[in-house]
Design a protein around this motif. Structure first.
Motif, PDB file in Angstrom:
ATOM      1  N   UNK A  27       0.851  -1.185   0.000  1.00  0.00           N
ATOM      2  CA  UNK A  27       0.000   0.000   0.000  1.00  0.00           C
ATOM      3  C   UNK A  27       0.887   1.234   0.000  1.00  0.00           C
ATOM      4  N   UNK A  30       0.394   8.117   1.180  1.00  0.00           N
ATOM      5  CA  UNK A  30      -0.525   9.135   0.666  1.00  0.00           C
ATOM      6  C   UNK A  30       0.211  10.065  -0.290  1.00  0.00           C
ATOM      7  N   UNK A  31      -0.328  10.250  -1.489  1.00  0.00           N
ATOM      8  CA  UNK A  31       0.271  11.147  -2.462  1.00  0.00           C
ATOM      9  C   UNK A  31       1.493  10.578  -3.152  1.00  0.00           C
ATOM     10  N   UNK A  32       1.698   9.287  -3.025  1.00  0.00           N
ATOM     11  CA  UNK A  32       2.912   8.696  -3.583  1.00  0.00           C
ATOM     12  C   UNK A  32       2.578   7.540  -4.526  1.00  0.00           C
ATOM     13  N   UNK A  33       1.370   7.581  -5.110  1.00  0.00           N
ATOM     14  CA  UNK A  33       0.932   6.447  -5.919  1.00  0.00           C
ATOM     15  C   UNK A  33       1.673   6.408  -7.255  1.00  0.00           C
TER      16      UNK A  33
ATOM     17  N   UNK B  46      -4.436   9.691  -5.123  1.00  0.00           N
ATOM     18  CA  UNK B  46      -3.896  11.043  -5.102  1.00  0.00           C
ATOM     19  C   UNK B  46      -2.395  11.044  -5.355  1.00  0.00           C
ATOM     20  N   UNK B  47      -1.942  12.074  -6.078  1.00  0.00           N
ATOM     21  CA  UNK B  47      -0.526  12.195  -6.407  1.00  0.00           C
ATOM     22  C   UNK B  47      -0.031  13.527  -5.870  1.00  0.00           C
ATOM     23  N   UNK B  48       0.882  13.504  -4.931  1.00  0.00           N
ATOM     24  CA  UNK B  48       1.300  14.718  -4.230  1.00  0.00           C
ATOM     25  C   UNK B  48       2.467  15.371  -4.964  1.00  0.00           C
TER      26      UNK B  48
END
Lengths: 229, 112
Positions: A27, A30-33, B46-48
């Motif tokens: 998994x 967050x924000x690192x997909x 989400x893509x930071x």
């Protein structure tokens, strides 16, 4: 006692979710997909359709996934909304309906203001439906907005009833038309819901909006009417 | 962080489902849980990055820009519509219960 047990159970479940997701290799944070390695990259670069013409690729990728790449899912979704509307009509429908008494008398400002607001909301809904290829959410928000403009009229006037039979007819025709568009694709290209002409996607989006609007207006009318005594 | 917020919403919805005996409040708790799940699915895509944009791109841009993951958004759109359907069915069942028992409380039903 029961509340304390429920509290402990809920908190434990939340902590377990967070613990199992943090520092998990499968998994991503967050924000690192990295979806460009996965199935979404085909949708973004429109490689899924193969030799599709550029005009067939929608500007909004979410709409493209909904009505083109995964159009069959959307057909199921429309069917769910259709069936739930029929279910509400089965539970609450009556033979000779009349409006429920809301115990309030709308004053002048409310009735006039809601009529002015109705026009703006209805036209905005149609605008969103017609621009569904570029705006977020496809034509579902447009259909919901048309239905909520009808809801405004219902709430501000205690004797108002719209012509529900027309909305129900439109809903049924839209749901059947969706299947018909799919069958046209099957006839011409051998694939169900095949997107071989730009007109196909426009038709599907408008049909979805009609289905959503008709379904929600039917539900609203069933909730706000009762048996005439 | 948005992930913790979504898990918090799920926990609140689950707590409400377990403790409430009012039919309307149970349906509301179910909706809160559902919103938490939807936010959770959205956060997965989400893509930071500074240059990452919403997945609305024209054909000329298509190869050059970075967009957030559009697939969870499409799935959540489906989930929202299905949530509307289940809420409508639940509320109509609640209305039927009220017509019969004149109360929304599950404990008081059937006592006459």
């Amino acid at each position: 006692m029961k509340k304390i047990l429920a509290f402990i159970f809920a908190i434990t479940l939340g902590v377990m979710i967070i613990l199992s997701l943090s520092n998990n290799e499968l998994f991503t944070d967050f924000g690192d997909t990295n979806h460009y390695d996965g199935i979404s990259s085909g949708y973004i670069t429109s490689e899924v359709g193969g030799d599709e013409e550029p005009a067939l690729v929608p500007v909004n990728i979410v709409t493209g996934i909904l009505v083109d790449y995964r159009g069959f899912d959307t057909l199921g979704e429309v069917t769910v909304l259709f069936v739930s509307s029929i279910g509400v009509a089965l539970l609450l429908g009556v033979a000779s309906p009349k409006r429920i008494n809301l115990n309030f008398k709308p004053n002048f400002m409310l009735s006039v203001g809601s009529r002015a607001l109705f026009g703006v909301m209805f036209l905005t809904g149609i605008y969103i439906v017609l621009h569904a290829k570029t705006s977020p959410g496809g034509s579902f928000p447009g259909g919901a907005m048309i239905a909520s403009s009808i809801l405004i009229l219902y709430l501000s006037n205690d004797t108002f009833r719209t012509d529900v039979s027309k909305f129900k007819l439109g809903k049924s025709l839209a749901a059947s038309g969706f299947v018909l568009v799919g069958l046209i694709g099957l006839l011409f290209t051998g694939e169900f819901l095949a997107n071989f002409h730009p007109f196909i996607m426009d038709t599907i989006l408008v049909l979805i909006a009609i289905d959503v609007a008709g379904g929600i207006v039917g539900i609203i009318d069933n909730f706000l009417t009762e048996e005439r005594v | 962080m948005l992930l913790y917020a979504s898990v918090l919403l799920i926990v609140i919805g689950l707590y409400g489902l377990l403790t409430n005996r009012n039919v309307i409040k149970i349906i509301l708790s179910l909706n809160v849980l559902e919103i938490g799940l939807n936010i959770f699915i959205i956060t997965v895509g989400f893509l930071d990055l500074e240059e990452a944009i919403a997945p609305i791109i024209t054909l000329q841009q298509r190869a050059s820009v970075i967009v957030v993951d559009p697939l969870p958004q499409a799935l959540v759109l489906t989930a929202i519509v299905i949530g509307v359907g289940t809420t409508a069915i639940g509320l109509s069942l609640a209305k039927k219960m009220y017509d019969k028992y004149h109360t929304f409380n599950l404990d008081e039903m059937g006592e006459e």
